[in-house]
Design a protein around this motif. Structure first.
Motif, PDB file in Angstrom:
ATOM      1  N   UNK A   1     -13.193 -12.566 -10.917  1.00 27.66           N
ATOM      2  CA  UNK A   1     -12.587 -11.241 -10.769  1.00 27.66           C
ATOM      3  C   UNK A   1     -12.535 -10.879  -9.284  1.00 27.66           C
ATOM      4  N   UNK A   2     -11.363 -10.444  -8.849  1.00 28.46           N
ATOM      5  CA  UNK A   2     -11.243  -9.933  -7.479  1.00 28.46           C
ATOM      6  C   UNK A   2     -11.405  -8.420  -7.516  1.00 28.46           C
ATOM      7  N   UNK A   3     -12.306  -7.906  -6.716  1.00 23.26           N
ATOM      8  CA  UNK A   3     -12.510  -6.462  -6.607  1.00 23.26           C
ATOM      9  C   UNK A   3     -11.919  -5.985  -5.290  1.00 23.26           C
ATOM     10  N   UNK A   4     -11.004  -5.006  -5.370  1.00 22.83           N
ATOM     11  CA  UNK A   4     -10.389  -4.424  -4.180  1.00 22.83           C
ATOM     12  C   UNK A   4     -10.961  -3.021  -4.001  1.00 22.83           C
ATOM     13  N   UNK A   5     -11.619  -2.778  -2.886  1.00 20.37           N
ATOM     14  CA  UNK A   5     -12.250  -1.485  -2.611  1.00 20.37           C
ATOM     15  C   UNK A   5     -11.383  -0.703  -1.618  1.00 20.37           C
ATOM     16  N   UNK A   6     -11.160   0.577  -1.903  1.00 14.63           N
ATOM     17  CA  UNK A   6     -10.312   1.397  -1.031  1.00 14.63           C
ATOM     18  C   UNK A   6     -10.911   2.787  -0.852  1.00 14.63           C
ATOM     19  N   UNK A   7     -10.883   3.264   0.393  1.00 16.19           N
ATOM     20  CA  UNK A   7     -11.332   4.625   0.701  1.00 16.19           C
ATOM     21  C   UNK A   7     -10.485   5.164   1.839  1.00 16.19           C
ATOM     22  N   UNK A   8     -10.014   6.400   1.686  1.00 18.12           N
ATOM     23  CA  UNK A   8      -9.177   7.021   2.706  1.00 18.12           C
ATOM     24  C   UNK A   8      -9.938   7.142   4.014  1.00 18.12           C
ATOM     25  N   UNK A   9      -9.308   6.729   5.095  1.00 12.34           N
ATOM     26  CA  UNK A   9      -9.942   6.830   6.406  1.00 12.34           C
ATOM     27  C   UNK A   9      -9.960   8.290   6.854  1.00 12.34           C
ATOM     28  N   UNK A  10     -11.010   8.689   7.541  1.00 12.39           N
ATOM     29  CA  UNK A  10     -11.025  10.053   8.096  1.00 12.39           C
ATOM     30  C   UNK A  10      -9.980  10.170   9.195  1.00 12.39           C
TER      31      UNK A  10
END
Length: 285
Positions: A207-216
């Protein structure tokens, strides 16, 4: 002691409430201040159809806006679909509203109005992502869009799309066997605790996990060049320009002779010519 804790809690709660109220008021005033003149191809993604109608009606009273209306319409078109309706009938309005359009009149001048249907452009595919709109979607929305890209994962995206995404989001990926991905204390758990949204893309037993979080948002620093005052400028000039005339040797052509004249470079002979002359010399003997 328990009363002291209670008082401290009340103070903290009141402070947070006050700061939240100030932030809300500031945010509201910013939105109210937005007009056609301040609209950009980035900020236009923050407004909705009703806001566009309001801006157009308000702008119709401004001579500067009317003279540059084509420019403002181009900005609006970068985030909205615009349709001019020739006939105003209930059937036509209903047909456009069913497609998600808002329908209303837009004044061109004091005596002329046109009927427009306006709809925000949906971001459904990765090709809909741009540098202008990337910061105006959530991390979960982004991962939803990536998931529609044939389920290929991060590497299936073109480099240009990856660059657009990473201009607005912190992205990291990991590919692990299915039974190890959610291992306690692992990367998955740490990223989620840090506020990242996750998309899991199945790849066989892995499984490939893609993590994303908006940059400040960062404010770009502007370089400030300090200008010297007239007095400081004069002081600096005095250190260089106000030299005594006696310290500067003037060139006098009459003083030049064979003893004090020399060139600043040497003239070298061609090695081939020297070789020829030596060979000729040897031949004569």
């Amino acid at each position: 002691m328990k009363y002291l804790y209670f008082d401290t809690f009340c103070i903290i709660f009141a402070t947070i409430k006050h700061q939240s109220k100030e932030f809300y008021m500031k945010d509201s005033s910013t939105k109210q201040a937005l007009s056609l003149k301040t609209l950009t191809k980035s900020s236009v993604w923050d407004v909705q159809e009703n806001d566009i109608f309001r801006m157009l009606v308000s702008g119709s009273k401004d001579a500067e806006v009317k003279d540059n209306i084509r420019h403002y319409v181009d900005i609006i078109r970068s985030a909205f679909s615009l349709e001019e309706l020739k006939n105003d009938t209930p059937a036509i309005r209903k047909a456009y509203e069913k497609q998600g359009y808002k329908v209303g009149f837009v004044p061109i001048d004091e005596s002329t109005k046109v009927l427009w249907a306006i709809r925000k452009r949906p971001i459904m595919r990765v090709t809909d992502l741009t540098y202008e709109n990337i910061r105006h979607i959530t991390a979960s929305k982004l991962l939803e869009v990536i998931d529609r890209n044939f389920g290929g994962g991060w590497d299936s995206l073109s480099q240009s799309i990856q660059d657009i995404i990473e201009s607005g989001f912190d992205i990291s990926t990991t590919t692990l066997p299915k039974d190890r991905l959610h291992k306690k204390g692992g990367m998955y758990e740490k990223k989620v605790a840090d506020g990242f949204e996750v998309l899991e893309v199945a790849k066989g037993t892995w499984v490939e996990a893609i993590f994303a979080k908006l940059k400040p948002e960062t404010i770009k620093p502007r370089m400030k060049f300090e200008t010297l005052s007239d007095e400081e400028s004069l002081d600096e000039d005095d250190g260089f320009n106000n030299q005594d005339d006696e310290d500067i040797d003037e060139f006098n052509e009459d003083d030049m002779n064979e003893e004090n004249y020399r060139t600043t470079f040497e003239i070298e002979t061609d090695p081939d010519e020297e070789a020829v002359e030596l060979s000729e010399f040897g031949g004569d003997e």
